[in-house]
Design a protein around this motif. Structure first.
Motif, PDB file in Angstrom:
ATOM      1  N   GLN A 109       0.827  -1.204   0.000  1.00 32.75           N
ATOM      2  CA  GLN A 109       0.000   0.000   0.000  1.00 32.75           C
ATOM      3  C   GLN A 109       0.865   1.260   0.000  1.00 32.75           C
ATOM      4  O   GLN A 109       0.491   2.273  -0.604  1.00 32.75           O
ATOM      5  N   ASP A 329     -15.635  -1.156  -4.949  1.00 32.03           N
ATOM      6  CA  ASP A 329     -15.319  -0.403  -3.738  1.00 32.03           C
ATOM      7  C   ASP A 329     -16.396  -0.545  -2.668  1.00 32.03           C
ATOM      8  O   ASP A 329     -16.097  -0.700  -1.480  1.00 32.03           O
ATOM      9  N   VAL A 332     -16.186  -3.768  -0.870  1.00 26.78           N
ATOM     10  CA  VAL A 332     -15.022  -3.830   0.006  1.00 26.78           C
ATOM     11  C   VAL A 332     -15.284  -3.074   1.305  1.00 26.78           C
ATOM     12  O   VAL A 332     -14.846  -3.487   2.377  1.00 26.78           O
ATOM     13  N   GLY A 350      -5.235  -1.792  -1.769  1.00 25.28           N
ATOM     14  CA  GLY A 350      -5.484  -1.957  -3.191  1.00 25.28           C
ATOM     15  C   GLY A 350      -6.460  -0.933  -3.708  1.00 25.28           C
ATOM     16  O   GLY A 350      -6.616   0.161  -3.166  1.00 25.28           O
ATOM     17  N   TRP A 355      -7.863  -6.071  -4.650  1.00 27.26           N
ATOM     18  CA  TRP A 355      -7.531  -5.780  -3.260  1.00 27.26           C
ATOM     19  C   TRP A 355      -6.757  -6.937  -2.651  1.00 27.26           C
ATOM     20  O   TRP A 355      -6.903  -8.083  -3.076  1.00 27.26           O
TER      21      TRP A 355
END
Length: 622
Positions: A109, A329, A332, A350, A355
C-alpha cells in the motif's frame, strides 16, 4: 557494480530502486526476521518483505522487457522505454499481488500510494517536490488501509519519513536530498518505536516492519546519490541518560557498533535475537529459491505478523487469512466492517477492482465466505497460528519455540483449506492449472515452524516439486517426511490418523498407510474431445476418474458420480468421503448418501464443501 545515481525519479530510477531494495532486504532479511515480536513472534517479517519486493521487481522488469522487445513486427530496432507511469504502476501492482503477510501488505500500500502521485502520464519524471508528495500519499494511504492503526509500528516510521521529507524543503529538483531526509526521519522514528510499544521495549528490539521500511528507503537514497547510507540499529538498548528519539546504542556481545561487516560496506548491526536460534537458515540475501509466481498463482500459507495493526492480546485469534479479492469499492467497504467484527489485525489494501485482504480470526471459513460475498477471492492463504504463537501483551509469554511436529498440505479449494487448517495443518492453495512452486512449499514448511514436518502434496504431479522442497528444508535442519498422497481425499485420511505425540516414524507410517488405503476419484467436465481409457469423450461430457484414470463417461453429474461410487465400493469399504465443488448442489450429495445407506451396509458417509476446487466432486473410499 556501482550504481549510476539518478537525478530525477523516472522509469529507470524506479527500476534501480526496486533492485537495490531487493538487495538491501536480502542482506537484512535474517536480522529483521530475528527481531520480529509484534504482534505475533513468527520471525518472518524480513522474508515476507523480501518476497513482496521480489514480486514488484519482477513486474517492473517485465515492463522493461516488453518495451525492449517492441510490438510484434515493428521495424524500429530501438523502441522507447517505459514511462514513469508504466514503471510505478507495475511496481505497485507487482507488490500488491505478491504481498506476503501483514508487513508486505502494508508495504504494497505504501508503494501504491506513491504510484498514485507519480503515475501521471503527462510527466516524464518527478522532481524533489513530486517525491515529497509521493511519500506523503504513501504514509497516509497505508494508515487508512489499517483498521486500527497503532503507533510504534511501520505506520509511525512511514509518517516520520514523510514529515522529514516535507521539512527538507529546499531545492525542488533534488530527489537525493528529499530521499536522504526521509531516510533519516524514518531511522530516528524506528529507534523510538520501543518507547511507543512496550512489547518491543521488553524484547529489546525495534519494530521489524519499520526496520524493513528503513531498508527500502535506504535503497532510495542509494538510487539518487550512489551512496549507501548508514544502517539503523535493531536493538532497543539505551545508554543511561540518552534522550528520547535518539538512535540507541546496540546491545551486543560481538563487534562494537560501527565496525563494518565483511564485504557489506555498512556498519555491522548488532541486535538482540528473539527466540531460539534459526535452524540451518540460509544466508541473508540467498532467497533465490523463492521464485516469483505468475500473477494468479496461489500463495503459500504464511503467518507474517507485520506491523501497524491492533496491539497484541492474550488468547488472540487462531488463524491468519489472506487473499486477493476482485471486488467493487462498495463491496469492500462492507467487507471491512464484517471482517473487523470477526477478528483483528485487519489490513485491506489496493483499489481499482483488485484488493489484498489480511485478517486474524478464529473462524477462517467465515473470513473466506465474507470475501466470496464481496467478490472473487483467490490466492487464499490460511494459517493456523498454533498453541504456542505469541498473541500476547509481552512478558506473560516468551516468544514461541519451534513446535515438535507439523503437517503442510497442498489443497485444491478454499473449503478444504479451512478444513485442513482447523485440523492444525499449514495449507498451500492450488488453483486448477496453477500448481504451487517448490519455493511456496519451502515457505510453508518454514511458516509451520516445527522440527518435524509431514508434507502432503495431494497431487501425483506435485511429487517431484514436493520432493525438491523437502530436500531444501532438510538442509536447514528440519526433519521432513513426504507422504506421496495423490488426492486431497488421501490427505484427509492421513490427517485423520495424525498423532503428534507419538514417534515421528510411527506417525508417518500410520499416515502413509491411511492414505494408501484410500481410493480416490473425481467427477469433472471434459474441456475438449479426447481419447480416454473409457472411450472417446466430447467437450462437455461428465467424466468419472478413479485413481487418476477415466472410468465413466456420462452426461449427468449425479448419475456419473453414482456409477463411480458403485465401482469403488464393489471392492469394499468402510467410509465414503464426498467433497463438493461450488457448482454442485447439495442434492447430489444427498442422493449419493441415500445410495450408500440403502445399498452398502455398515458404510459411513461424510460430506464437505470444497469451494472452487477444479473438480465438481471428489470421492474417497477407505
Amino acid at each position: 557494480m556501482a550504481q549510476v545515481p539518478q537525478t530525477f525519479f523516472d522509469a529507470l530510477a524506479v527500476r534501480t530502486w526496486c533492485g537495490l531494495a531487493l538487495e538491501t532486504l536480502g542482506r537484512a532479511r535474517e536480522e529483521i526476521d530475528a527481531i520480529n515480536v509484534y504482534p505475533v513472534a513468527d520471525g518472518d517479517t524480513g522474508t515476507n518483505l523480501y518476497l513482496t519486493v521480489e514480486s514488484a521487481v519482477a513486474a517492473v522488469e517485465a515492463v522493461f522487457a516488453g518495451h525492449a522487445a517492441g510490438p510484434a513486427g515493428a521495424a524500429d530496432p530501438a523502441p522507447a522505454g517505459p514511462t514513469l507511469a508504466d514503471a510505478v504502476r507495475a511496481m505497485a501492482h507487482g507488490a500488491l499481488i505478491g504481498a506476503r503477510g501483514n508487513s508486505g501488505t502494508i508495504l504494497a500500500q505504501l508503494l501504491r500510494g506513491m504510484a498514485q502521485v507519480l503515475a501521471d502520464d503527462a510527466q516524464a519524471h518527478a522532481d524533489g517536490r513530486g517525491l515529497r508528495l509521493a511519500l506523503r500519499q504513501a504514509a497516509d494511504s497505508a494508515r487508512q488501509a489499517v483498521a486500527h492503526p497503532v503507533e510504534g509500528t511501520v505506520l509511525t516510521v512511514a509518517s516520520a519519513a514523510a514529515d522529514a521529507a516535507d521539512a527538507a524543503g529546499g531545492a525542488e529538483g533534488d530527489c537525493g536530498s528529499v530521499a536522504r531526509a526521509a531516510y533519516e526521519g524514518a531511522r530516528e522514528a524506528l529507534a523510538a518505536t520501543p518507547e511507543q510499544l512496550p512489547v518491543l521495549d521488553r524484547a529489546g528490539v525495534v519494530d521489524a516492519g519499520g526496520r524493513g521500511l528503513v531498508a527500502v528507503l535506504g535503497a532510495l537514497v542509494e538510487t539518487f546519490t550512489g551512496e549507501r547510507p548508514r544502517g539503523p540499529v535493531a536493538s532497543a538498548g539505551r545508554v543511561p541518560g540518552a534522550s528520547a528519539g535518539r538512535v540507541p546504542e546496540a546491545r551486543a556481545s560481538g563487534p562494537a557498533s560501527g565496525v563494518s561487516a565483511p564485504g557489506s560496506g555498512e556498519p555491522a548491526v548488532a541486535h538482540a535475537r528473539v527466540g531460539p536460534e534459526p535452524v540451518g537458515e540460509e544466508p541473508a540475501g540467498a532467497a533465490a529459491h523463492a521464485a516469483v509466481e505468475p500473477f494468479d498463482d496461489p500463495l503459500t500459507t504464511c503467518a507474517d505478523p507485520g506491523d501497524g495493526t491492533d496491539p497484541p492480546h492474550q488468547d488472540g485469534p487462531a488463524f491468519e487469512v489472506i487473499y486477493l479479492l476482485e471486488a467493487e469499492d462498495a463491496a469492500v467497504a462492507r467487507l471491512r466492517r464484517r471482517l473487523d467484527a470477526l477478528g483483528d489485525s485487519l489490513v485491506v489494501v489496493g483499489g481499482d477492482g483488485l484488493w489484498n485482504v489480511h485478517v486474524h480470526v478464529d473462524d477462517a471459513g467465515a473470513a473466506v465466505e465474507a470475501g466470496i460475498e464481496a467478490g472473487r477471492p483467490h490466492r487464499i492463504r490460511i494459517t493456523h497460528f498454533g498453541a504456542h504463537d505469541v498473541h500476547t501483551t509481552g512478558a506473560e509469554r516468551a516468544p514461541r519455540e519451534r513446535a515438535q511436529r507439523a503437517v503442510v498440505a497442498v489443497v485444491p479449494g478454499e473449503g478444504l483449506a479451512g478444513l485442513y487448517a482447523e485440523a492444525g495443518a499449514t495449507t498451500v492453495l492450488a488453483r486448477p492449472g496453477e500448481p504451487p512452486a517448490s519455493g511456496e512449499l519451502v515457505q510453508a514448511v518454514r511458516r509451520a515452524h516445527a522440527r518435524e514436518v509431514v508434507l502432503l502434496p495431494n497431487d501425483d504431479e506435485l511429487r517431484h516439486t514436493a520432493a525438491a522442497a523437502a530436500e531444501q528444508v532438510r538442509t536447514e535442519g528440519v526433519r521432513v517426511a513426504l507422504i506421496p498422497t495423490r488426492s486431497a481425499i488421501q490427505g484427509i485420511a492421513a490427517l485423520a490418523v495424525h498423532e503428534p505425540g507419538r514417534r515421528f516414524d510411527e506417525d508417518v507410517v500410520s499416515m502413509t498407510s491411511a492414505a494408501g488405503a484410500t481410493r480416490h476419484a473425481e467427477v469433472t467436465v471434459a474441456e475438449a474431445e479426447s481419447w480416454t481409457m473409457a472411450g472417446i469423450c466430447q467437450a462437455g461430457d461428465v467424466l468419472g476418474l478413479i485413481d487418476g484414470d477415466v472410468a465413466v463417461i456420462g452426461s449427468d453429474v449425479t448419475a456419473t458420480a453414482a456409477a463411480v461410487l458403485d465401482r469403488m465400493l464393489a471392492a469394499g469399504g468402510e467410509m465414503v468421503t464426498l467433497v463438493l465443488g461450488d457448482e454442485v448442489p447439495d442434492t447430489v450429495a444427498e442422493h449419493l448418501q441415500d445410495r450408500v445407506r440403502e445399498g452398502y451396509l455398515a458404510v459411513d458417509t461424510v460430506v464437505y464443501r470444497g469451494g472452487r476446487q477444479g473438480s465438481l466432486l471428489l470421492i474417497g473410499v477407505e
